[in-house]
Design an enzyme around this catalytic site. Structure first.
Site, mmCIF file in Angstrom:
data_model
loop_
_atom_site.group_PDB
_atom_site.id
_atom_site.type_symbol
_atom_site.label_atom_id
_atom_site.label_comp_id
_atom_site.label_asym_id
_atom_site.label_seq_id
_atom_site.Cartn_x
_atom_site.Cartn_y
_atom_site.Cartn_z
ATOM 1 N N GLY A 53 25.077 49.239 29.668
ATOM 2 C CA GLY A 53 23.952 48.461 29.173
ATOM 3 C C GLY A 53 22.774 49.387 28.957
ATOM 4 N N THR A 54 21.894 49.005 28.052
ATOM 5 C CA THR A 54 20.811 49.928 27.730
ATOM 6 C C THR A 54 19.442 49.382 28.099
ATOM 7 O OG1 THR A 54 21.054 49.155 25.438
ATOM 8 C CG2 THR A 54 22.073 51.244 26.003
#
Length: 281
Positions: A53-54
């Site tokens: 995830g960013t």
């Protein structure tokens, strides 16, 4: 530790033994091998490839806090998932946004939710927001072994402090180090670009509507410069997850609400691609 449903139906002694109000402490004593940080990984060479995830962003406003995240998960240079959910309620007055190894992060959030629920049932009262932030710090620290093998989890925690009557934000590093952020914060690969946008647009007197617009604007700017961050995807109808936490509790913006804000930002960018960003609020 599972209940024997074929005999008397009684719970095992572990469930009836007085102890800590921490569910993690309970697992550590009676079945430590199922805790994420205690799992043994097979020998590997190099960094393990797993979806990550960013970008997660958060901003405070008078009366609460907003926590939001984009929807993209990446695995190296590949988009692993376009509509992943990265923002979750921790309890009635707090939420967690995840960055890092997606699978471990989601599992950690579920364990954190259970930890807070267990404490409330045992003690008959909720943990303070400070206490919740400390519990999450302990959980991240227990994952240090995984982090050293490339499976790091770096969340952003935000909530409404009912004792102080305001929204607060906490950021973490891979060792579990905790820092309280003031006004706004970001984590993940696009955080440097999102933070720059929030720095320009933040005001002390933001309304709730302006704060929600600000976080989507910050995610848009992050996606503009960071390939791992996904911007509003009108064609696929994929928009950032935006949550608001006030004295009324946790609320997630509907897809319609998020899409209207995202579309307004896109329309203004088309009209003024190089114009003053402050006009977007």
């Amino acid at each position: 530790m599972e209940a024997n449903t074929r005999s008397t139906g009684r719970l095992p002694a572990a469930f009836l033994t007085p102890g800590s109000s921490s569910f993690m402490d309970f697992l550590s004593e009676h079945q430590p091998e199922i805790l994420p940080g205690n799992r043994q990984l097979p020998p590997t060479q190099g960094v393990i490839e797993a979806p990550h995830g960013t970008t997660i962003v958060s901003v405070t406003f008078p009366g609460g806090v907003v926590l939001a995240g984009d929807r993209r998960a990446t695995m190296g240079n590949v988009i692993a998932q376009r509509d992943i959910e990265k923002v979750f309620p921790a309890d009635e007055y707090s939420a967690v946004g995840i960055a890092g190894t997606a699978g471990l992060a989601v599992e950690m959030v579920k364990l954190f939710q259970l930890e807070l629920e267990h404490f409330e049932k045992v003690e008959g009262a909720q943990l303070s927001l400070e206490g919740k932030a400390n519990r999450l710090s302990t959980m991240i620290r227990s994952n240090l072994g995984m982090a050293m093998q490339g499976l790091a989890v770096v969340p952003l925690f935000a909530g409404y402090d009912v004792d102080r009557g305001k929204g607060r934000i906490f950021s973490y590093d891979v060792t579990g180090g905790r820092s309280e952020e003031h006004n706004y914060a970001a984590t993940g690969s696009g955080s440097i670009f999102a933070r720059g946008a929030m720095k320009k647009l933040f005001r002390d007197d933001l309304s709730e509507a302006e704060a929600t617009t600000l976080v989507i604007q910050a995610l848009y700017d992050a996606a503009d410069d960071d390939s791992a961050t996904g911007g509003p995807d009108v064609a696929r109808r994929i928009y950032p997850i935006v949550t608001v936490i006030t004295d009324d509790g946790f609320r997630r913006l509907t897809e319609t609400e998020a899409s209207e804000i995202a579309r307004s930002i896109l329309e203004r960018r088309l009209e003024q691609p190089d114009g003053p960003r402050a006009a977007l609020l």
